[in-house]
Design an enzyme around this catalytic site. Structure first.
Site, short mmCIF file in Angstrom:
data_model
loop_
_atom_site.label_atom_id
_atom_site.label_comp_id
_atom_site.label_asym_id
_atom_site.label_seq_id
_atom_site.Cartn_x
_atom_site.Cartn_y
_atom_site.Cartn_z
N GLY A 56 0.78 -1.25 0.00
CA GLY A 56 0.00 0.00 0.00
C GLY A 56 0.80 1.28 0.00
O GLY A 56 0.30 2.32 -0.44
N GLU A 111 4.10 4.13 5.77
CA GLU A 111 2.91 3.29 5.69
C GLU A 111 1.76 4.09 5.06
O GLU A 111 1.70 5.31 5.19
CB GLU A 111 2.56 2.83 7.12
N ASP A 112 0.87 3.38 4.39
CA ASP A 112 -0.26 4.06 3.75
C ASP A 112 -1.28 4.54 4.77
O ASP A 112 -1.73 5.68 4.73
CB ASP A 112 -0.92 3.15 2.70
N ASP A 115 -4.76 1.96 10.91
CA ASP A 115 -6.15 1.58 11.19
C ASP A 115 -6.21 1.15 12.66
O ASP A 115 -6.30 1.98 13.55
CB ASP A 115 -6.53 0.48 10.19
N GLY A 117 -3.68 -0.13 14.24
CA GLY A 117 -2.36 0.14 14.80
C GLY A 117 -1.52 -1.11 14.99
O GLY A 117 -0.33 -1.02 15.27
N THR A 119 -0.27 -3.29 12.90
CA THR A 119 0.86 -3.46 11.97
C THR A 119 2.05 -2.60 12.39
O THR A 119 3.17 -3.09 12.50
CB THR A 119 0.42 -3.08 10.53
N LEU A 120 1.78 -1.31 12.61
CA LEU A 120 2.90 -0.42 12.95
C LEU A 120 3.45 -0.72 14.33
O LEU A 120 4.66 -0.63 14.54
CB LEU A 120 2.47 1.04 12.85
N LYS A 143 -7.00 6.55 10.75
CA LYS A 143 -8.42 6.48 11.14
C LYS A 143 -8.46 6.45 12.66
O LYS A 143 -8.38 5.38 13.25
CB LYS A 143 -9.06 5.19 10.61
N ARG A 177 -5.66 0.71 -6.91
CA ARG A 177 -4.41 1.20 -6.31
C ARG A 177 -3.82 2.41 -7.01
O ARG A 177 -3.17 3.24 -6.40
CB ARG A 177 -3.34 0.10 -6.37
P1 XMP Z 1 -3.68 -1.90 11.05
O1 XMP Z 1 -5.09 -2.27 11.41
O2 XMP Z 1 -2.71 -2.96 11.41
O3 XMP Z 1 -3.76 -1.96 9.51
O4 XMP Z 1 -3.31 -0.52 11.49
C1 XMP Z 1 -3.06 -1.24 8.63
C2 XMP Z 1 -3.28 -1.87 7.29
O5 XMP Z 1 -4.68 -2.08 7.04
C3 XMP Z 1 -4.99 -1.84 5.70
N1 XMP Z 1 -6.11 -0.90 5.66
C4 XMP Z 1 -6.64 -0.39 4.56
N2 XMP Z 1 -6.36 -0.58 3.27
N3 XMP Z 1 -8.10 0.89 2.67
C5 XMP Z 1 -7.10 0.06 2.34
O6 XMP Z 1 -6.85 -0.10 1.15
C6 XMP Z 1 -8.47 1.14 3.95
O7 XMP Z 1 -9.40 1.90 4.21
C7 XMP Z 1 -7.69 0.46 4.94
N4 XMP Z 1 -7.75 0.43 6.30
C8 XMP Z 1 -6.78 -0.41 6.70
C9 XMP Z 1 -3.74 -1.32 5.07
O8 XMP Z 1 -3.19 -2.38 4.35
C10 XMP Z 1 -2.82 -0.96 6.20
O9 XMP Z 1 -1.50 -1.24 5.85
MG MG Z 2 -0.99 -1.89 3.81
#
Ligand code: XMP
Ligand code: MG
Length: 189
Positions: A56, A111-112, A115, A117, A119-120, A143, A177
């Site tokens: 992403g 990071e894109d 959400d 948190g 992953t980070l 978010k 994308r």
């Molecule tokens: P966490 O929940 O770990 O997730 O913070 C981060 C990853 O969730 C994906 N993500 C999205 N991807 N549109 C997307 O295309 C969204 O609205 C969205 N929300 C979460 C994304 O891969 C990110 O790296």
């Molecule tokens: Mg991602």
């Protein structure tokens, strides 16, 4: 010769609700973020290692790194956390590591979107444990309503509501994308 100004912006398709952040607004914000990074890392003697989280972040990273004036190198890492669904399980797994050995380096994770948190949080802890000099984070979107764990973000592009977004690297089932803007997806139901 093609006039780049005449290249049409792809229109919203029926699956997309609305444009949330247009291409010019994204570009202006990316420049502001790069200026801040240039300021904060001014004077570093070793190149900053930008670690983009695949897939992403690849477009955001490409635009951001080309506005950096501080010495830097680009690397990538891939994780999986969602399985097949679209809700994070918190079960983050490293599926591809960086090429560079990050020990003693300043690292900026790119990071894109933040959400939940998970992953980070996982990656910051994982990269810090490698004897890195510093680990900071740059995310294009966050978010805030969705956070499950606290992650300290040094650089944030935009705060957005809890909707599924696509474009500028973000996808829905690998689609959308490469849209130049960020759009809200119409989720059926
Ligand atoms: P966490 O929940 O770990 O997730 O913070 C981060 C990853 O969730 C994906 N993500 C999205 N991807 N549109 C997307 O295309 C969204 O609205 C969205 N929300 C979460 C994304 O891969 C990110 O790296
Ligand atoms: Mg991602």
């Amino acid at each position: 010769m093609t006039n780049i100004r005449s290249i049409a912006i792809p229109p919203l398709t029926a699956d997309l609700e609305r444009v949330l952040i247009d291409a010019d607004t994204i570009q202006r914000r990316v420049i502001e973020m790069a200026n801040q990074i240039n300021h904060d890392y001014a004077g570093i003697t070793e190149p900053l290692v930008l670690v983009g989280i695949l897939k992403g972040s690849f477009i955001f990273l490409a635009d951001l790194c080309r506005k950096l004036t501080v010495p830097h190198v680009v690397d990538f890492i891939a994780v999986s956390s969602y399985g097949k669904g679209s809700t994070s399980t918190g079960n983050v797994r490293l599926v591809m590591d960086t090429r560079e050995n990050l020990e003693k380096h300043h690292v900026l994770i790119v990071e894109d979107i933040l959400d939940t948190g998970y992953t980070l949080d996982y990656l910051v802890r994982n990269l810090k444990a490698r004897g890195t000099r510093s680990v900071n984070t740059a995310v294009l979107l966050e978010k805030p309503d969705r956070h499950k764990v606290e992650v300290h973000l040094q650089y944030v592009g935009f705060t957005i509501p809890d909707v599924w977004v696509v474009g500028y690297g973000l996808d829905y089932g690998e689609q959308y994308r490469t849209l130049p803007y960020i759009a809200e997806m119409k989720i059926p139901g």
